[in-house]
Design an enzyme around this catalytic site. Structure first.
Site, PDB file in Angstrom:
ATOM      1  N   ASP A 214      38.145  63.804  39.241  1.00  0.00           N
ATOM      2  CA  ASP A 214      36.808  63.205  39.288  1.00  0.00           C
ATOM      3  C   ASP A 214      36.486  62.479  37.978  1.00  0.00           C
ATOM      4  OD1 ASP A 214      34.294  62.622  40.372  1.00  0.00           O
ATOM      5  OD2 ASP A 214      33.472  64.603  39.929  1.00  0.00           O
TER       6      ASP A 214
ATOM      7  N   SER B 273      40.992  70.338  45.575  1.00  0.00           N
ATOM      8  CA  SER B 273      40.615  71.750  45.346  1.00  0.00           C
ATOM      9  C   SER B 273      41.618  72.581  44.560  1.00  0.00           C
ATOM     10  CB  SER B 273      40.287  72.469  46.658  1.00  0.00           C
ATOM     11  OG  SER B 273      39.031  72.068  47.144  1.00  0.00           O
TER      12      SER B 273
ATOM     13  N   GLY C 138      42.489  72.219  41.371  1.00  0.00           N
ATOM     14  CA  GLY C 138      42.175  72.319  39.954  1.00  0.00           C
ATOM     15  C   GLY C 138      41.165  73.434  39.714  1.00  0.00           C
ATOM     16  N   VAL C 139      39.982  73.060  39.252  1.00  0.00           N
ATOM     17  CA  VAL C 139      38.963  74.042  38.912  1.00  0.00           C
ATOM     18  C   VAL C 139      38.477  74.831  40.125  1.00  0.00           C
ATOM     19  CG1 VAL C 139      38.192  72.842  36.838  1.00  0.00           C
ATOM     20  CG2 VAL C 139      37.060  72.388  39.012  1.00  0.00           C
TER      21      VAL C 139
END
Length: 170
Positions: free
Chosen positions: A33, A121, A123-124
């Site tokens: 992002d 989804s 990653g974090v």
């Protein structure tokens, strides 16, 4: 449809649309992002602010997708989708699959024939890479779409290997 996986930087992809693993605010963040917003420039953020002021006043829901300009990216559009946060106690694979299906539905409406996806989804939001790769590959293979090329663009070697294995690439 041709489906492939590569290791690379999604912000460098020359495709009709790149998919952004966004947060529900649509106003940028970390990981994919943040990279898309930084490289794409202020046009993407301004388009997201307009969406928040009109259709998505509460933000974009998990599993949904919406398109904006790609700003300074080499793509024409950015398709923003919000992936689920992983939960070992609650199945979220249907929501993750929805990110891919809805992104392809939005791509069809643009119309875009080539789309680059990140590993949504992983990653974090902590979705296990191997599980996410399986969900993503199935969702894309089963989607009814006019998109001719889907390219999974994975940032690191481990994620690339998981997606390549799911797609039968060696």
């Amino acid at each position: 449809m041709h489906i492939t996986a590569i290791q690379g930087d999604i912000t460098e992809q020359r495709v009709d649309a790149v998919v952004n693993a966004a947060n529900s605010s649509l106003l940028g963040g970390g990981g994919v992002d943040g990279a898309i917003h930084r490289r794409g420039g202020s046009e993407i953020l301004e388009a997201c602010k307009q969406l928040r002021a009109s259709e998505y006043t509460e933000g974009l829901s998990v599993g949904q997708a919406v398109a904006t300009t790609a700003g300074e990216l080499p793509a024409r559009w950015v398709i923003h989708t919000v992936g689920p946060t992983y939960s070992a106690s609650r199945g979220r694979s249907d929501l993750l699959a929805s990110c891919y299906r809805e992104s392809l539905r939005v791509a069809d409406s643009l119309p875009a024939t080539s789309v680059a996806f990140p590993a949504v989804s992983t990653g974090v939001y902590s979705y296990p890479v191997d599980e996410a790769a399986g969900v993503a590959a199935r969702a894309v293979r089963e989607a009814e779409t006019g998109v001719e090329l889907v390219r999974f663009v994975l940032f690191d070697e481990r994620t690339y290997r998981a997606f390549a294995a799911e797609l039968g690439q060696r």
